[in-house]
Design an enzyme around this catalytic site. Structure first.
Site, PDB file in Angstrom:
ATOM      1  N   SER A  40     -45.164 -54.467 -77.260  1.00 30.17           N
ATOM      2  CA  SER A  40     -44.165 -54.654 -78.001  1.00 30.17           C
ATOM      3  C   SER A  40     -43.009 -55.275 -77.549  1.00 30.17           C
ATOM      4  O   SER A  40     -41.923 -55.623 -78.229  1.00 30.17           O
ATOM      5  CB  SER A  40     -43.932 -53.135 -78.584  1.00 30.17           C
ATOM      6  OG  SER A  40     -43.621 -52.309 -77.833  1.00 30.17           O
ATOM      7  N   ASP A 319     -34.432 -48.293 -80.340  1.00 28.60           N
ATOM      8  CA  ASP A 319     -35.002 -47.257 -81.118  1.00 28.60           C
ATOM      9  C   ASP A 319     -35.761 -46.280 -80.382  1.00 28.60           C
ATOM     10  O   ASP A 319     -36.466 -45.479 -81.020  1.00 28.60           O
ATOM     11  CB  ASP A 319     -35.971 -48.060 -82.117  1.00 28.60           C
ATOM     12  CG  ASP A 319     -37.067 -48.709 -81.210  1.00 28.60           C
ATOM     13  OD1 ASP A 319     -37.258 -48.627 -79.740  1.00 28.60           O
ATOM     14  OD2 ASP A 319     -37.959 -49.271 -81.696  1.00 28.60           O
ATOM     15  N   HIS A 322     -37.418 -49.274 -77.314  1.00 25.51           N
ATOM     16  CA  HIS A 322     -37.426 -50.637 -77.072  1.00 25.51           C
ATOM     17  C   HIS A 322     -35.824 -50.999 -76.730  1.00 25.51           C
ATOM     18  O   HIS A 322     -35.004 -50.291 -77.096  1.00 25.51           O
ATOM     19  CB  HIS A 322     -37.887 -51.326 -78.094  1.00 25.51           C
ATOM     20  CG  HIS A 322     -39.337 -51.248 -78.424  1.00 25.51           C
ATOM     21  ND1 HIS A 322     -39.773 -50.195 -79.633  1.00 25.51           N
ATOM     22  CD2 HIS A 322     -40.190 -51.603 -77.747  1.00 25.51           C
ATOM     23  CE1 HIS A 322     -40.762 -50.317 -79.576  1.00 25.51           C
ATOM     24  NE2 HIS A 322     -41.446 -50.978 -78.743  1.00 25.51           N
TER      25      HIS A 322
END
Ligand SMILES: *[C@@H]1O[C@H](CO)[C@@H](O)[C@H](O)[C@H]1NC(C)=O
Ligand SMILES: *[C@@H]1O[C@H](CO)[C@@H](O)[C@H](O)[C@H]1NC(C)=O
Ligand SMILES: *[C@@H]1O[C@H](CO)[C@@H](O)[C@H](O)[C@H]1NC(C)=O
Ligand SMILES: *[C@@H]1O[C@H](CO)[C@@H](O)[C@H](O)[C@H]1NC(C)=O
Ligand SMILES: *[C@@H]1O[C@H](CO)[C@@H](O)[C@H](O)[C@H]1NC(C)=O
Length: 355
Positions: A40, A319, A322
């Site tokens: 991610s 968040d 990240h």
């Protein structure tokens, strides 16, 4: 619709030709495409295209003004890499409707691990219809940003820290195997390999392991030690690949050190509250495992929307897991110079085998 597609492809082609002639000097690499492999941290839509309902606003608020498939308020390091070569932002390969892959593709998806199935290189059907011309595969830049979830997966299972640590050589071996397959199948000769970041500086670790020992920067020390061991092993493995494949440019990039400087010296680089999520809910780190950025939670009968702190441009963590676009840009600016590379080759010269 068809005409529109053709026009878009043509526009991209013109765009590419423009950069090719205007910005490429003799000493710079002319990568016609980028192929990225990662989790991610470099996902530009892989997970979102498979699960469109996963990312909600305020994801994407800073740059794309909509979620845009990225786990950030804006662009990722891989986006800045693509931009630096005048290439379009990469399309996620899962997101194959209405996208095209002439100039590369992104094989990153959130939660990917190194120990992927071997078929991470696309099969014939993508190859033939959507992908780059064959010679582009040879001349492309291959970027890797992966490892965090191999470690994270271990930490969040019932494994002890020592057990996760002991699994590192096996994870790194899988990386080398995947690398050899990609090298062989693609014909690629330019590889830019990020190490893994200080996972112990992320709010999701603090929330799940509140008693972990902290270091001077406030990061969970034992978790970072496992990450550092992973990086030491990865660095040796990459050095070995360089010996095995002397005609390829294989560059190891120490992203860890750059990311870690954001936690030790945030003010110096214009950041604040590096350990606190900008978009999250609860506790000292504005992060809760029960509700994520963009979600809602009912507290004492009142619905609360988990939105942005509105200051992502001076924040490091978006968040809880990240980085913000601002942090990603900072990291890109540092690593692209070559100062954190082994061998010390800047990104624009990443097709060369020595500095
Ligand atoms: C961890 O172990 C406990 C007790 O042995 C078990 O209840 C739990 O489901 C396990 N969790 C995972 C993620 O395996
Ligand atoms: C991980 O394993 C390596 C090699 O055995 C060892 O040197 C290191 O201290 C270990 N780190 C942790 C945090 O257990
Ligand atoms: C490389 O790929 C070819 C097919 O393209 C295959 O025959 C060969 O076994 C592969 N070599 C390795 C070392 O994987
Ligand atoms: C919810 O209500 C409890 C009891 O009245 C109170 O102690 C707590 O602070 C409230 N929580 C919030 C977030 O307002
Ligand atoms: C924590 O997240 C909330 C959104 O739920 C946001 O409004 C707030 O500004 C954040 N706090 C910090 C210190 O960033």
């Amino acid at each position: 619709m068809k005409t529109l597609n053709i026009m878009v492809i043509f526009a991209i082609f013109l765009f590419y030709s423009y950069f090719k002639t205007s910005s490429t000097t003799a000493n710079e690499c002319d990568f016609p495409a980028i192929f990225n492999f990662g989790d991610s941290n470099s996902d530009t839509g892989g997970l979102a295209s498979a699960f469109p309902a996963y990312l909600f606003p305020p994801y994407g608020e800073t740059y794309f003004h909509e979620p845009a498939g990225r786990f950030s308020d804006g662009r990722l390091i891989i986006d800045f890499i693509a931009k630096s070569f005048g290439l379009p932002y990469l399309n996620a390969y899962l997101d194959s409707l209405g996208t095209e892959f002439k100039q590369g593709a992104n094989f990153a998806t959130a939660a990917s691990t190194i120990r992927l199935p071997n078929q991470i290189i696309p099969g014939g059907e993508i190859h033939a219809k959507l992908m780059s011309r064959e010679e582009y595969f040879k001349r492309a830049l291959y970027t890797f940003d992966i490892g965090q979830n191999d470690l994270g997966e271990g930490f969040f299972s019932n494994k002890s820290l020592q057990e996760v640590n002991q699994s590192v050589p096996d994870i790194v071996n899988s990386f080398s195997t995947n690398f050899k397959n990609i090298y062989n199948i693609s014909g690629g000769r330019s590889f830019w390999i990020h190490n893994t970041g200080p996972i112990g500086c992320l709010p999701y670790i603090f929330a799940n392991f509140p008693s972990a020992e902290r270091d001077e920067a406030g990061c969970a020390k034992p978790f970072n030690e496992v990450a550092k061991y992973f990086n030491d092993e990865l660095k040796s493995a990459v050095a070995k690949l360089r010996t095995d494949f002397p005609s390829a440019a294989i560059i190891y990039v120490d992203v860890y050190t750059v990311k870690y400087s954001l936690f030790t010296d945030p003010q110096r680089y214009g950041f604040e509250l590096p350990l606190v999520a900008c978009c999250g809910y609860g506790g000292s780190y504005n992060y809760s495992a029960s509700v994520g950025c963009g979600g809602t939670i009912t507290v004492n009968g009142t619905q609360i929307f988990v939105g942005s702190c509105g200051q992502a441009s001076v924040r490091v963590n978006w968040d809880g897991i990240h980085y913000t676009e601002a942090a990603n840009k900072f990291i890109f600016d540092k690593i692209s110079t070559g100062a954190f590379s082994d061998p010390p080759i800047p990104l624009r010269n990443a097709c060369f085998t020595s500095p």
